[in-house]
Structures are given as structure tokens and as C-alpha cells.
Design a protein around this motif. Structure first.
Motif, short mmCIF file in Angstrom:
data_model
loop_
_atom_site.label_atom_id
_atom_site.label_comp_id
_atom_site.label_asym_id
_atom_site.label_seq_id
_atom_site.Cartn_x
_atom_site.Cartn_y
_atom_site.Cartn_z
N ASP A 10 189.45 -13.31 20.93
CA ASP A 10 188.14 -13.22 21.60
C ASP A 10 187.07 -12.69 20.65
O ASP A 10 185.94 -13.18 20.65
N LEU A 11 187.42 -11.70 19.84
CA LEU A 11 186.47 -11.15 18.87
C LEU A 11 186.08 -12.23 17.86
O LEU A 11 184.90 -12.41 17.55
N ILE A 12 187.06 -12.96 17.34
CA ILE A 12 186.78 -14.00 16.36
C ILE A 12 185.91 -15.10 16.98
O ILE A 12 184.95 -15.56 16.36
N ARG A 13 186.20 -15.49 18.21
CA ARG A 13 185.37 -16.50 18.88
C ARG A 13 183.94 -16.01 19.06
O ARG A 13 182.98 -16.76 18.90
N THR A 14 183.76 -14.74 19.39
CA THR A 14 182.43 -14.17 19.55
C THR A 14 181.68 -14.18 18.22
O THR A 14 180.50 -14.53 18.16
N LEU A 15 182.35 -13.80 17.14
CA LEU A 15 181.72 -13.81 15.82
C LEU A 15 181.34 -15.23 15.40
O LEU A 15 180.26 -15.45 14.84
N ILE A 16 182.19 -16.20 15.70
CA ILE A 16 181.89 -17.60 15.39
C ILE A 16 180.67 -18.06 16.19
O ILE A 16 179.77 -18.72 15.66
N LYS A 17 180.58 -17.68 17.45
CA LYS A 17 179.44 -18.05 18.29
C LYS A 17 178.14 -17.43 17.76
O LYS A 17 177.11 -18.10 17.69
N LEU A 18 178.18 -16.16 17.38
CA LEU A 18 177.00 -15.51 16.80
C LEU A 18 176.53 -16.26 15.56
O LEU A 18 175.34 -16.51 15.37
N ARG A 19 177.47 -16.62 14.73
CA ARG A 19 177.16 -17.34 13.49
C ARG A 19 176.53 -18.70 13.79
O ARG A 19 175.50 -19.06 13.22
N LYS A 20 177.14 -19.44 14.70
CA LYS A 20 176.61 -20.77 15.05
C LYS A 20 175.24 -20.67 15.72
O LYS A 20 174.33 -21.44 15.40
N ASP A 21 175.08 -19.73 16.66
CA ASP A 21 173.80 -19.57 17.36
C ASP A 21 172.67 -19.21 16.39
O ASP A 21 171.53 -19.60 16.60
N ALA A 22 172.99 -18.47 15.34
CA ALA A 22 171.99 -18.06 14.36
C ALA A 22 171.70 -19.17 13.35
O ALA A 22 170.73 -19.08 12.60
N GLY A 23 172.52 -20.20 13.32
CA GLY A 23 172.33 -21.27 12.34
C GLY A 23 172.81 -20.87 10.96
O GLY A 23 172.29 -21.33 9.95
N ILE A 24 173.84 -20.03 10.91
CA ILE A 24 174.38 -19.57 9.62
C ILE A 24 175.43 -20.56 9.14
O ILE A 24 176.31 -20.96 9.88
N ARG A 25 175.29 -20.93 7.87
CA ARG A 25 176.22 -21.87 7.23
C ARG A 25 176.89 -21.17 6.06
O ARG A 25 176.52 -20.04 5.72
N ALA A 26 177.82 -21.85 5.43
CA ALA A 26 178.53 -21.26 4.30
C ALA A 26 177.58 -20.90 3.15
O ALA A 26 177.83 -19.95 2.41
N ASP A 27 176.48 -21.64 3.01
CA ASP A 27 175.55 -21.37 1.92
C ASP A 27 174.32 -20.56 2.35
O ASP A 27 173.34 -20.47 1.61
N SER A 28 174.37 -19.96 3.54
CA SER A 28 173.24 -19.15 4.01
C SER A 28 173.12 -17.88 3.16
O SER A 28 174.13 -17.29 2.77
N PRO A 29 171.88 -17.45 2.88
CA PRO A 29 171.68 -16.24 2.07
C PRO A 29 172.22 -15.00 2.76
O PRO A 29 172.02 -14.80 3.95
N ILE A 30 172.91 -14.16 2.00
CA ILE A 30 173.42 -12.89 2.51
C ILE A 30 172.97 -11.80 1.55
O ILE A 30 172.96 -11.98 0.34
N ARG A 31 172.55 -10.67 2.12
CA ARG A 31 172.08 -9.54 1.30
C ARG A 31 172.85 -8.29 1.71
O ARG A 31 172.76 -7.86 2.86
N PHE A 32 173.60 -7.74 0.79
CA PHE A 32 174.37 -6.54 1.07
C PHE A 32 173.49 -5.31 0.88
O PHE A 32 172.71 -5.22 -0.05
N GLN A 33 173.61 -4.37 1.81
CA GLN A 33 172.83 -3.14 1.80
C GLN A 33 173.73 -2.03 1.24
O GLN A 33 174.48 -1.41 1.97
N SER A 34 173.67 -1.81 -0.05
CA SER A 34 174.61 -0.91 -0.72
C SER A 34 174.31 0.57 -0.49
O SER A 34 175.11 1.42 -0.87
N HIS A 35 173.19 0.92 0.12
CA HIS A 35 172.87 2.34 0.31
C HIS A 35 173.54 2.93 1.56
O HIS A 35 173.30 4.09 1.87
N TYR A 36 174.38 2.18 2.24
CA TYR A 36 175.16 2.70 3.38
C TYR A 36 176.62 2.79 2.98
O TYR A 36 177.08 2.03 2.13
#
Length: 111
Positions: A12-38
């Protein structure tokens, strides 16, 4: 992936994460920015329709403006927030008054 999905009861958690990703329009090549100060892992991911903020085992206490809660799971070790909608596309016109390119030359705006 198989054990996470079917053997360990995290389907269920994995399905929810997949849905969030799809709803946001995130693809394998979508930009990701890591916040290293946390501590832990914190990243923002830009999709074509929304941005996601993901925190895994992180001390993230202040959420940037414009994000709303999307998922708190696994005793809040996994947390995600999403923007209400993607920012509108904009058109920008640049004028360069100080360049006089010759034949075969061009002026570019980079950034």
C-alpha cells in the motif's frame, strides 16, 4: 522490490508513492535536488504538474511555503509534501543592447 511489495506488507505504501509520483508528473529524468543541510535524506523533485518534497529519516521541521502534506508513513520516517499545482509556464523576452554579433556569431542567454 518483490519482498517490499508482497512479503513485508509495504504494498500500500509503494502504491501510494507511485500515485504521488504519477500525479506530480515525475519521470525517471525529472530534476531532483538533494537538501544536504538536513540529517537524513531530503529532496525536492520537479514534475510536470507538481513538485514533491520527500524526507526519509530526516529532521525536517520547517516546510517551505506552498507545500501541503501528502504522506506520513512508517511512524513518520517517510514523509512527503506536494505543491498545489505546477508553476505556470512563462515566456521571457531578453534584450541585449550591448552586443553587435557579426556574421556567423550569436548571443546566448545561459543560466
Amino acid at each position: 522490490y518483490w519482498p517490499d511489495m508482497y512479503d513485508w506488507g509495504r504494498g500500500d505504501l509503494i502504491r501510494t508513492l507511485i500515485k504521488l509520483r504519477k500525479d506530480a508528473g515525475i519521470r525517471a529524468d525529472s530534476p531532483i535536488r538533494f537538501q544536504s543541510h538536513y540529517s537524513g535524506l531530503v529532496a525536492t523533485i520537479n514534475g510536470s504538474r507538481q513538485r514533491l518534497l520527500i524526507a526519509l529519516d530526516a529532521d525536517l521541521s520547517m516546510i517551505p511555503e506552498g507545500f501541503t502534506k501528502a504522506l506520513f508513513a512508517d511512524a513518520e520516517r517517510i514523509r512527503a509534501w506536494q505543491t498545489r499545482s505546477a508553476p505556470e509556464d512563462t515566456t521571457t523576452t531578453l534584450h541585449c543592447d550591448n552586443a553587435n554579433p557579426g556574421n556567423g556569431q550569436a548571443v546566448y542567454a545561459v543560466g
